[in-house]
Design a protein around this motif. Structure first.
Motif, PDB file in Angstrom:
ATOM      1  N   UNK A 112       1.118  -1.865   0.460  1.00 31.05           N
ATOM      2  CA  UNK A 112       0.043   0.416  -0.125  1.00 31.05           C
ATOM      3  C   UNK A 112       0.885   1.059  -0.164  1.00 31.05           C
ATOM      4  N   UNK A 113       2.231   1.527   1.160  1.00 29.56           N
ATOM      5  CA  UNK A 113       2.714   2.207   0.888  1.00 29.56           C
ATOM      6  C   UNK A 113       3.560   2.386  -0.781  1.00 29.56           C
ATOM      7  N   UNK A 114       3.941   2.152  -0.888  1.00 28.91           N
ATOM      8  CA  UNK A 114       4.363   1.621  -2.957  1.00 28.91           C
ATOM      9  C   UNK A 114       3.437   2.142  -3.290  1.00 28.91           C
ATOM     10  N   UNK A 115       2.299   1.733  -3.073  1.00 29.41           N
ATOM     11  CA  UNK A 115       1.531   2.500  -4.659  1.00 29.41           C
ATOM     12  C   UNK A 115       0.849   3.824  -4.150  1.00 29.41           C
ATOM     13  N   UNK A 116       0.936   4.820  -3.015  1.00 29.26           N
ATOM     14  CA  UNK A 116       1.226   5.901  -1.965  1.00 29.26           C
ATOM     15  C   UNK A 116       2.158   6.555  -3.321  1.00 29.26           C
ATOM     16  N   UNK A 117       3.292   6.078  -2.558  1.00 23.48           N
ATOM     17  CA  UNK A 117       4.591   6.677  -2.949  1.00 23.48           C
ATOM     18  C   UNK A 117       4.583   7.029  -4.820  1.00 23.48           C
ATOM     19  N   UNK A 118       4.583   5.449  -5.843  1.00 19.51           N
ATOM     20  CA  UNK A 118       4.116   6.273  -6.781  1.00 19.51           C
ATOM     21  C   UNK A 118       3.535   6.917  -7.914  1.00 19.51           C
ATOM     22  N   UNK A 119       1.826   6.410  -7.249  1.00 20.96           N
ATOM     23  CA  UNK A 119       1.189   7.031  -7.503  1.00 20.96           C
ATOM     24  C   UNK A 119       1.114   8.188  -7.227  1.00 20.96           C
ATOM     25  N   UNK A 146      -2.937   7.868   2.746  1.00 18.70           N
ATOM     26  CA  UNK A 146      -2.202   7.390   1.563  1.00 18.70           C
ATOM     27  C   UNK A 146      -3.803   7.762   1.001  1.00 18.70           C
ATOM     28  N   UNK A 147      -3.815   6.869  -0.259  1.00 19.85           N
ATOM     29  CA  UNK A 147      -4.789   7.357  -1.567  1.00 19.85           C
ATOM     30  C   UNK A 147      -5.745   6.814  -0.580  1.00 19.85           C
ATOM     31  N   UNK A 148      -6.310   6.197  -0.241  1.00 24.94           N
ATOM     32  CA  UNK A 148      -7.049   5.255   0.328  1.00 24.94           C
ATOM     33  C   UNK A 148      -7.316   5.392   1.693  1.00 24.94           C
ATOM     34  N   UNK A 163      -6.930  -5.010  -3.076  1.00 24.17           N
ATOM     35  CA  UNK A 163      -8.236  -5.127  -3.760  1.00 24.17           C
ATOM     36  C   UNK A 163      -9.530  -4.558  -3.138  1.00 24.17           C
ATOM     37  N   UNK A 164      -9.520  -4.159  -2.200  1.00 22.84           N
ATOM     38  CA  UNK A 164     -10.829  -3.017  -2.003  1.00 22.84           C
ATOM     39  C   UNK A 164     -10.378  -1.349  -2.530  1.00 22.84           C
ATOM     40  N   UNK A 165      -8.903  -1.165  -1.545  1.00 20.99           N
ATOM     41  CA  UNK A 165      -8.442   0.141  -1.904  1.00 20.99           C
ATOM     42  C   UNK A 165      -8.394   0.599  -3.880  1.00 20.99           C
ATOM     43  N   UNK A 166      -8.647  -1.130  -4.760  1.00 17.50           N
ATOM     44  CA  UNK A 166      -8.496  -0.856  -6.000  1.00 17.50           C
ATOM     45  C   UNK A 166      -9.545  -0.692  -6.670  1.00 17.50           C
ATOM     46  N   UNK A 167     -10.496  -0.787  -5.968  1.00 17.16           N
ATOM     47  CA  UNK A 167     -12.109  -0.526  -5.857  1.00 17.16           C
ATOM     48  C   UNK A 167     -12.039   0.743  -5.612  1.00 17.16           C
ATOM     49  N   UNK A 168     -12.258   0.897  -4.536  1.00 20.98           N
ATOM     50  CA  UNK A 168     -12.434   2.503  -4.022  1.00 20.98           C
ATOM     51  C   UNK A 168     -11.729   3.658  -5.713  1.00 20.98           C
ATOM     52  N   UNK A 169     -10.341   2.673  -5.804  1.00 21.69           N
ATOM     53  CA  UNK A 169      -9.349   4.169  -7.036  1.00 21.69           C
ATOM     54  C   UNK A 169     -10.258   4.213  -7.749  1.00 21.69           C
ATOM     55  N   UNK A 170     -10.601   3.340  -8.684  1.00 21.59           N
ATOM     56  CA  UNK A 170     -11.649   3.007  -9.474  1.00 21.59           C
ATOM     57  C   UNK A 170     -12.809   3.610  -9.555  1.00 21.59           C
TER      58      UNK A 170
END
Length: 362
Positions: free
Chosen positions: A160-167, A280-282, A343-350
């Motif tokens: 989750x942290x890596x996704x936050x930094x990347x995005x 975080x993003x989500x 996967x819940x984070x991905x759903x929320x982001x989309x």
């Protein structure tokens, strides 16, 4: 075995809490409804109450002051005198009024009392409120220590942290021209700084600086007390419960600020908060400190056990719908804190992008 009601979340803890009460108009009701939950010292007049308080030592001071508002406003003068005595610093002060006079609300807000109730109201609401204020008072002076303790129980997953930094890093780079244009527009549109910075409470009660593009006039804070007492800006309850409410159709927002809020462009500086790890993003939206101080139930506390975020479940679930209640938001925040996953984070982001363009202000 039936589950306890939410309003009974901390009843036993209150049995050792002392309340100093002054007034006669609803004294019997208060006694019948609260005596089983608190130790209440009743005083019929403000003079009697002040004499009682003057005779207390540091070991016998009550935790809560509960006053009926008198027609002449003498209770406000009494509160001012109490606040001048260092011995009474930190006391929880709650006022009860039988009048819906906006001037009384203004005086209460200026004195920064903890809450202001207008009778009639449900005594269970007041009981829950008092219990929470006592609980929050115990943790508030130790937010730094508490954040350290809670952080040991919750760590943001590496993925989750890596996704936050990347995005967040990529978006800051790609959107830098847009960020510059918005900054120029805000600066030219009205006087004041480009960014609005406020203290927010995030994961594990961590307090951090939260950034947004400024969308309000620079004198917004000064107008808050006046606007919150005007009928056209009051909440749907009409002021029958706590008087400290969010402003509906807030006129303090600038024209550009209104556009930025409706399009959620004012939130873009929070990408920096995400990049540095404040949030975080989500996740669950971090709360302003003043709002956390005015909470009315422990349902909020669960939300702090999960990550704080830019977008979350309630933003995509019921954004734009008029039937979205505070209780529903709390339940969604609590659900996310207990069940968040990649996967819940991905759903929320989309689902966040279409939610952003809905017209309802949230």
């Amino acid at each position: 075995m039936p589950l306890p009601l939410a309003t009974e979340w901390n009843e036993n803890a209150g049995s050792h809490t002392r309340i100093a009460y002054a007034g006669t108009q609803i004294k019997e009701l208060v006694a019948s409804e609260l005596n089983n939950y608190f130790q209440i010292i009743f005083n019929e007049t403000l003079e009697e109450f002040e004499e009682y308080m003057g005779n207390q030592s540091i070991l016998s001071i009550p935790e809560i002051i509960l006053l009926e508002v008198d027609e002449n406003g003498e209770c406000f003068k009494l509160i001012e005198r109490l606040k001048q005595n260092f011995l009474f610093n930190g006391l929880i002060i709650v006022l009860i009024s039988l009048s819906n006079d906006k001037d009384l609300k203004i005086n209460a807000m200026r004195l920064k009392v903890h809450d202001f109730y207008i009778y009639p109201f449900a005594m269970s609401d007041l009981r829950e409120r008092l219990n929470f204020l006592v609980k929050f008072k115990l943790i508030k002076p130790k937010l730094i220590e508490i954040s350290k303790e809670v952080d040991t129980a919750y760590r943001i997953p590496v993925g989750k942290r890596l996704l936050d930094v990347l995005v967040s890093g990529t978006m800051l780079l790609i959107l830098s021209p847009l960020l510059l244009l918005i900054a120029i527009a805000v600066k030219l549109g009205s006087k004041g700084p480009v960014l609005y910075k406020s203290k927010r409470v995030g994961t594990g009660y961590k307090v951090f600086d939260f950034y947004k593009f400024r969308s309000m006039r620079v004198d917004a804070d000064k107008l808050l007390i006046e606007l919150s007492t005007q009928n056209q800006y009051a909440n749907e309850d009409g002021g029958t419960k706590a008087a400290f409410v969010k402003i509906k159709d807030d006129p303090r927002i600038t024209k550009l600020g209104n556009f930025l809020r409706n399009s959620s462009l004012d939130e873009l500086p929070q990408l920096f908060n995400i990049l540095v790890g404040d949030m975080s993003l989500v996740g669950n939206r971090p709360l302003p400190v003043y709002e956390a101080e005015m909470l009315t139930s422990n349902e909020w506390s669960m939300r702090f056990l999960g990550p704080a975020g830019l977008t979350g479940l309630w933003q995509i679930t019921k954004r734009g719908k008029l039937d979205m209640s505070e209780r529903e938001r709390k339940k969604l925040d609590n659900f996310y804190a207990q069940n968040h996953s990649f996967w819940l984070d991905m759903k929320i982001l989309f689902k966040t992008v279409p939610a952003v363009f809905q017209k309802e202000k949230v």
